[in-house]
Design a protein around this motif. Structure first.
Motif, short mmCIF file in Angstrom:
data_model
loop_
_atom_site.label_atom_id
_atom_site.label_comp_id
_atom_site.label_asym_id
_atom_site.label_seq_id
_atom_site.Cartn_x
_atom_site.Cartn_y
_atom_site.Cartn_z
N HIS A 115 0.83 -1.21 0.00
CA HIS A 115 0.00 0.00 0.00
C HIS A 115 0.86 1.26 0.00
O HIS A 115 2.11 1.17 -0.02
N THR A 152 -6.86 5.25 6.08
CA THR A 152 -8.10 5.99 5.92
C THR A 152 -8.86 6.19 7.23
O THR A 152 -9.86 6.90 7.27
N ILE A 177 -4.66 1.87 1.24
CA ILE A 177 -4.91 2.08 -0.19
C ILE A 177 -3.83 1.30 -0.94
O ILE A 177 -2.66 1.70 -0.97
N THR A 228 -9.77 3.11 -5.55
CA THR A 228 -9.06 4.14 -4.79
C THR A 228 -10.04 5.23 -4.37
O THR A 228 -10.06 5.67 -3.21
N LEU A 285 -12.27 3.93 -1.56
CA LEU A 285 -11.56 3.83 -0.27
C LEU A 285 -11.39 5.22 0.36
O LEU A 285 -11.58 5.40 1.57
N THR A 297 -7.93 11.81 -3.99
CA THR A 297 -8.12 10.73 -4.97
C THR A 297 -7.40 11.06 -6.27
O THR A 297 -6.68 10.23 -6.83
#
Ligand code: ATP
Ligand code: MG
Length: 336
Positions: free
Chosen positions: A27, A201, A214, A223, A226, A283
């Motif tokens: 991640h 997150t 992520i 993505t 999340l 994002t």
């Protein structure tokens, strides 16, 4: 104190070992925490060993079912991020039996009380959802010492959570040398990145096994989903304040790392746009930054045989190095 820059200036004087547990896909915490540094060191010409610590996964019963699949996927993530198997040695712990033989002499060099005080072990036990703590979990930092010291590295790029473990490795190296009057093992130093503890997150350490990560290999839509589900707060004015607003600040930091900017500047851009604008900006930043890596990952994923071949070649090389070290350890201890 060794830095990334000083190691890169004299690559032939250094050897790096680092690794990951095959508990799931890599991640952004790995990427900004250690993977980027691994690639930089490799590209500068430093010899690099990457251990996939598959036996350590036995401590987590709920995810212990597919370590081999996860291991191949780790190779995929490494290669997509720029690890070059021609220059780096990538191998699984389970394919190098000498590592487990190093474990017994190493265990004799630490006390039960020292292991019990290790904060990372305590934290991992707290997150493991297990009723009883196994001996394997308890001795985790000692396996790690074997995984590290077998190739005598001087530098270990890790996240902050690994510092107490690395201290155990350094202690074991020192005590082995003292007890057996040798200079066999160097005391390896940690190499931290500017993002040594990236938040997930939910505002806590981003971790494969905590459902807050992520993944590098997530699609752009995944993505977005999340990040949309990330925890924030009710204040519409977005500001960078890691102490008082850890979740919002974690997201700002993520965007800032992806864009190589200051998190305060990212916050200024969003102003009073609230969590929705913050999440859209994060994002966009993450997807933009990871696009080339993800394209490489998709191309590499088509050839699973190649991933297995990388592990086979790495294991052969790691076995040769580990067998030599084990012979030296036996000689130092006066046994055959
Ligand atoms: P698990 O939840 O299974 O423990 P993890 O996400 O913590 O997985 P590890 O395989 O334990 O990943 O860690 C591999 C390396 O990545 C270690 O050096 C660790 O310090 C680093 N790392 C992991 N998570 C982060 C993070 N959030 N920020 C910075 N570095 C990290
Ligand atoms: Mg971990």
């Amino acid at each position: 104190m060794l830095t990334l820059e000083s190691a890169c200036r004299n690559p032939e004087r250094h050897r790096v070992l680092t690794g990951d547990r095959p508990t799931g896909p890599l991640h952004l915490g790995h990427y900004f925490g250690t993977l980027q540094n691994r690639v930089r060191l490799q590209d500068a010409g430093v010899e690099l060993f990457l251990v996939i610590a598959d036996y350590q996964v036995l401590t987590d019963r709920d995810v212990a079912d597919r370590p081999a699949v996860h291991a191949e996927n780790l190779v995929l993530d490494y290669l997509a991020a720029g690890i070059d198997p021609e220059r780096a040695t990538v191998f699984t712990h389970s394919s190098v039996p000498a590592l487990n033989q190093l474990l017994l002499p190493f265990l004799s060099l630490v006390s039960v009380a020292e292991l019990g005080r290790n904060p990372t072990v305590k934290d991992e036990i707290a997150h493991s959802r297990q009723a009883a703590v196994s001996g394997l979990m308890f001795t985790y930092p000692v396996h790690q010492a074997a995984d590290i010291l077998f190739c005598k590295p001087d530098l270990v790029p890790v996240g902050q959570d690994q510092l107490p473990h690395l201290e155990v490795t350094r202690t074991i190296a020192r005590r082995f040398n003292d007890r057996y009057r040798t200079d066999l093992f160097p005391e390896p130093q940690a190499l931290l990145s500017p993002a040594p503890l990236l938040a997930g997150t939910d505002g806590g350490k981003m971790s494969k096994s905590r459902g807050n990560a992520i993944p590098l290999g997530a699609t752009e839509d995944e993505t977005a989903r999340l990040i949309r589900a990330a925890t924030t707060d009710a204040d519409r004015r977005i500001g960078y304040d890691p102490e008082r607003r850890p979740q919002v600040s974690g997201l700002l930091r993520l965007a800032a790392l992806c864009q190589d900017r200051d998190p305060h500047a990212v916050a200024e851009d969003i102003g009073s746009g609230g969590a929705a604008r913050l999440k859209a900006a994060v994002t966009e930043a993450v997807n933009e930054h990871l696009r080339p890596l993800r394209a490489r990952r998709t191309a590499l994923a088509a050839d699973r045989g190649h991933l297995r071949q990388v592990l086979r070649a790495g294991s052969e090389r790691a076995n040769a190095v580990a067998d030599t070290t084990l012979a030296e350890v036996r000689a130092a201890m006066g046994s055959v």
